[in-house]
Design a protein around this motif. Structure first.
Motif, PDB file in Angstrom:
ATOM      1  N   HIS A 137     -12.607 -10.545  15.451  1.00  0.00           N
ATOM      2  CA  HIS A 137     -13.075 -11.209  13.831  1.00  0.00           C
ATOM      3  C   HIS A 137     -13.601  -9.922  12.921  1.00  0.00           C
ATOM      4  CE1 HIS A 137     -12.938 -15.442  14.598  1.00  0.00           C
ATOM      5  NE2 HIS A 137     -13.348 -15.246  16.018  1.00  0.00           N
ATOM      6  N   ALA A 138     -13.871  -8.815  13.426  1.00  0.00           N
ATOM      7  CA  ALA A 138     -13.756  -7.815  12.554  1.00  0.00           C
ATOM      8  C   ALA A 138     -12.733  -7.225  11.934  1.00  0.00           C
ATOM      9  CB  ALA A 138     -14.567  -6.544  13.208  1.00  0.00           C
ATOM     10  N   HIS A 139     -11.565  -7.408  12.902  1.00  0.00           N
ATOM     11  CA  HIS A 139     -10.305  -7.093  12.382  1.00  0.00           C
ATOM     12  C   HIS A 139      -9.789  -8.057  11.111  1.00  0.00           C
ATOM     13  CE1 HIS A 139      -8.776  -3.339  13.784  1.00  0.00           C
ATOM     14  NE2 HIS A 139      -9.346  -3.719  15.339  1.00  0.00           N
ATOM     15  N   GLY A 140     -10.339  -9.447  11.807  1.00  0.00           N
ATOM     16  CA  GLY A 140      -9.856 -10.504  10.768  1.00  0.00           C
ATOM     17  C   GLY A 140     -10.614 -10.550   9.420  1.00  0.00           C
ATOM     18  N   ASP A 141     -11.978  -9.933   9.528  1.00  0.00           N
ATOM     19  CA  ASP A 141     -12.666  -9.893   8.387  1.00  0.00           C
ATOM     20  C   ASP A 141     -11.953  -8.684   7.454  1.00  0.00           C
ATOM     21  OD1 ASP A 141     -14.378 -11.865   8.988  1.00  0.00           O
ATOM     22  OD2 ASP A 141     -15.797 -10.609   9.712  1.00  0.00           O
ATOM     23  N   ALA A 142     -11.581  -7.523   7.985  1.00  0.00           N
ATOM     24  CA  ALA A 142     -11.071  -6.379   7.298  1.00  0.00           C
ATOM     25  C   ALA A 142      -9.617  -7.024   6.672  1.00  0.00           C
ATOM     26  CB  ALA A 142     -10.794  -5.247   8.197  1.00  0.00           C
ATOM     27  N   LEU A 143      -8.729  -7.682   7.435  1.00  0.00           N
ATOM     28  CA  LEU A 143      -7.663  -8.341   6.821  1.00  0.00           C
ATOM     29  C   LEU A 143      -7.973  -9.219   5.590  1.00  0.00           C
ATOM     30  CD1 LEU A 143      -4.719  -8.514   6.975  1.00  0.00           C
ATOM     31  CD2 LEU A 143      -4.891 -10.373   8.561  1.00  0.00           C
ATOM     32  N   ASP A 144      -8.858 -10.106   5.755  1.00  0.00           N
ATOM     33  CA  ASP A 144      -9.321 -11.002   4.798  1.00  0.00           C
ATOM     34  C   ASP A 144      -9.497 -10.069   3.419  1.00  0.00           C
ATOM     35  OD1 ASP A 144      -8.965 -13.205   6.010  1.00  0.00           O
ATOM     36  OD2 ASP A 144     -11.138 -13.561   6.419  1.00  0.00           O
ATOM     37  N   TYR A 145     -10.211  -8.855   3.732  1.00  0.00           N
ATOM     38  CA  TYR A 145     -10.680  -7.986   2.809  1.00  0.00           C
ATOM     39  C   TYR A 145      -9.557  -7.456   1.843  1.00  0.00           C
ATOM     40  CZ  TYR A 145     -11.944  -3.734   0.281  1.00  0.00           C
ATOM     41  OH  TYR A 145     -11.809  -3.016  -0.797  1.00  0.00           O
ATOM     42  N   TYR A 146      -8.432  -6.929   2.976  1.00  0.00           N
ATOM     43  CA  TYR A 146      -7.147  -6.269   2.440  1.00  0.00           C
ATOM     44  C   TYR A 146      -6.339  -7.329   1.495  1.00  0.00           C
ATOM     45  CZ  TYR A 146      -7.543  -2.362   5.384  1.00  0.00           C
ATOM     46  OH  TYR A 146      -8.115  -1.116   6.201  1.00  0.00           O
ATOM     47  N   ARG A 147      -6.473  -8.471   1.839  1.00  0.00           N
ATOM     48  CA  ARG A 147      -5.699  -9.487   1.077  1.00  0.00           C
ATOM     49  C   ARG A 147      -6.430  -9.846  -0.267  1.00  0.00           C
ATOM     50  NH1 ARG A 147      -3.893 -13.104   6.397  1.00  0.00           N
ATOM     51  NH2 ARG A 147      -1.887 -12.323   6.668  1.00  0.00           N
ATOM     52  N   THR A 148      -7.569  -9.425  -0.593  1.00  0.00           N
ATOM     53  CA  THR A 148      -8.042  -9.448  -2.128  1.00  0.00           C
ATOM     54  C   THR A 148      -7.604  -8.091  -2.709  1.00  0.00           C
ATOM     55  OG1 THR A 148     -10.017  -8.117  -1.639  1.00  0.00           O
ATOM     56  CG2 THR A 148     -10.093 -10.525  -0.893  1.00  0.00           C
ATOM     57  N   VAL A 149      -7.231  -7.052  -2.110  1.00  0.00           N
ATOM     58  CA  VAL A 149      -6.652  -5.920  -2.742  1.00  0.00           C
ATOM     59  C   VAL A 149      -5.542  -5.938  -3.554  1.00  0.00           C
ATOM     60  CG1 VAL A 149      -6.483  -3.311  -2.514  1.00  0.00           C
ATOM     61  CG2 VAL A 149      -8.367  -4.499  -1.409  1.00  0.00           C
ATOM     62  N   THR A 150      -5.164  -5.829  -4.713  1.00  0.00           N
ATOM     63  CA  THR A 150      -3.971  -5.924  -5.499  1.00  0.00           C
ATOM     64  C   THR A 150      -3.637  -4.435  -6.082  1.00  0.00           C
ATOM     65  OG1 THR A 150      -5.036  -6.771  -7.309  1.00  0.00           O
ATOM     66  CG2 THR A 150      -4.076  -8.240  -5.972  1.00  0.00           C
ATOM     67  N   ASP A 151      -4.492  -3.385  -6.288  1.00  0.00           N
ATOM     68  CA  ASP A 151      -4.401  -2.389  -6.924  1.00  0.00           C
ATOM     69  C   ASP A 151      -4.336  -1.008  -5.764  1.00  0.00           C
ATOM     70  OD1 ASP A 151      -6.858  -2.296  -5.879  1.00  0.00           O
ATOM     71  OD2 ASP A 151      -7.739  -1.258  -7.969  1.00  0.00           O
ATOM     72  N   VAL A 152      -4.025  -1.350  -4.430  1.00  0.00           N
ATOM     73  CA  VAL A 152      -3.583  -0.386  -3.733  1.00  0.00           C
ATOM     74  C   VAL A 152      -2.446  -0.790  -2.794  1.00  0.00           C
ATOM     75  CG1 VAL A 152      -4.470   0.851  -1.544  1.00  0.00           C
ATOM     76  CG2 VAL A 152      -6.062   0.777  -3.622  1.00  0.00           C
ATOM     77  N   ARG A 153      -1.747   0.144  -2.481  1.00  0.00           N
ATOM     78  CA  ARG A 153      -0.588  -0.381  -1.810  1.00  0.00           C
ATOM     79  C   ARG A 153      -0.813  -0.367  -0.199  1.00  0.00           C
ATOM     80  NH1 ARG A 153       3.745   3.771  -3.496  1.00  0.00           N
ATOM     81  NH2 ARG A 153       1.931   5.119  -3.400  1.00  0.00           N
ATOM     82  N   TRP A 154      -1.501  -1.236   0.187  1.00  0.00           N
ATOM     83  CA  TRP A 154      -1.935  -1.476   1.678  1.00  0.00           C
ATOM     84  C   TRP A 154      -0.641  -2.259   2.574  1.00  0.00           C
ATOM     85  CZ3 TRP A 154      -2.431  -6.296   4.066  1.00  0.00           C
ATOM     86  CH2 TRP A 154      -2.619  -7.285   3.205  1.00  0.00           C
ATOM     87  N   THR A 155      -0.947  -1.891   3.822  1.00  0.00           N
ATOM     88  CA  THR A 155      -0.067  -2.559   4.973  1.00  0.00           C
ATOM     89  C   THR A 155      -1.103  -2.614   6.103  1.00  0.00           C
ATOM     90  OG1 THR A 155       1.870  -1.678   4.179  1.00  0.00           O
ATOM     91  CG2 THR A 155       1.915  -2.624   6.298  1.00  0.00           C
ATOM     92  N   ASN A 156      -1.218  -3.662   6.743  1.00  0.00           N
ATOM     93  CA  ASN A 156      -1.897  -3.799   7.976  1.00  0.00           C
ATOM     94  C   ASN A 156      -1.118  -4.174   9.211  1.00  0.00           C
ATOM     95  OD1 ASN A 156      -4.118  -5.773   9.642  1.00  0.00           O
ATOM     96  ND2 ASN A 156      -4.948  -3.906   8.980  1.00  0.00           N
TER      97      ASN A 156
END
Ligand SMILES: NC(=O)c1ccc[n+]([C@@H]2O[C@H](COP(=O)([O-])OP(=O)(O)OC[C@H]3O[C@@H](n4cnc5c(N)ncnc54)[C@H](OP(=O)(O)O)[C@@H]3O)[C@@H](O)[C@H]2O)c1
Length: 216
Positions: A137-156
């Motif tokens: 669930h910690a990884h799930g929460d981190a992924l939920d957070y990344y999905r709010t980020v639009t100004d950094v070119r992230w990949t999980n």
């Protein structure tokens, strides 16, 4: 040749990413808390001291890189759970601070949130130990957070259900949010082939702004 800052280079997954990246001619800065722990020597390897939970530390090592990779976490203790989501926020903040010169960000994720063939998620399986559920669930929460980020070119990049040291075959299968399973319903990947997929993503940039997963 890419310039890569790598957090977690002393870990099970991070050390395979380090080897794969060096073998392919990339230039790696391994960012570690304790340089004495990193025994790898290579002409394209630089060692820096840093803490993934400190955004200023992330910003400092991200400067001049093409990509920041994080394979942090680890162990069965509370430190593992406590690291994952704060690390995501610190990594994004540190990279974002570089503005137009910000490198890409690629993070090792978890399999828990992946969809299973029965339409549930991996973390819905019965009998999972509490410590593992918390990590998932910690990884799930981190992924939920990344999905709010639009100004950094992230990949999980989520591993398969099981990832462990093994053979480097150089082949793997990918999916976005669905667990990759074999004909017997098993989901696994060697840490070596996971590293191949991650370094392929560094080179090919197929999954900017999304999570994907890899299985054998
Ligand atoms: N199937 C799955 O979904 C699955 C399976 C396995 C792992 N994973 C995930 O993959 C990630 C890596 O797992 P692993 O087994 O490779 O872990 P590991 O072998 O325990 O390595 C963890 C690494 O993180 C580093 N680290 C921890 N906290 C740090 C901090 N604050 N700053 C800098 N570095 C820090 C450690 O450095 P030190 O040497 O300084 O301690 C170590 O290099 C974890 O997030 C884990 O949850 C997912």
């Amino acid at each position: 040749m890419a310039k890569i800052a790598l957090f977690g280079a002393t870990g099970t997954i991070g050390s395979r990413v380090l080897r794969e990246a060096l073998d392919r001619g990339h230039q790696v800065t391994a960012v570690v808390r304790d340089p004495a722990k990193l025994t790898e020597k290579h002409e394209n390897l630089t060692v820096a001291t840093g803490d993934v939970l400190d955004p200023e530390s992330v910003e400092a090592v991200a400067q001049g890189q093409d990509v920041v990779v994080s394979a942090v976490g680890g162990g069965d203790g509370p430190g593992h759970v406590a690291t994952i989501e704060p690390a995501a926020k610190s990594l994004v903040a540190g990279v974002r601070a570089l503005g137009e010169k910000a490198p890409r960000l690629i993070t090792v994720g978890g399999a828990g949130s992946l969809r299973t063939p029965d339409g549930k998620q991996v973390w819905d399986a019965e009998g999972l130990p509490e410590f593992l559920l918390q990590i998932m669930h910690a990884h799930g929460d981190a992924l939920d957070y990344y999905r709010t980020v639009t100004d950094v070119r992230w990949t999980n990049l989520s591993p398969a259900g099981l990832i462990e040291p093994g053979e480097r075959t150089g082949t793997y299968r990918t999916a976005l949010d669905d667990l990759v399973v074999d004909g017997n319903g098993k989901s696994r990947i060697s840490a070596e082939d996971y590293a191949v997929a991650l370094v392929d993503e560094i080179e090919e940039a197929n999954h900017i702004g999304e999570r994907f997963t890899v299985g054998d």
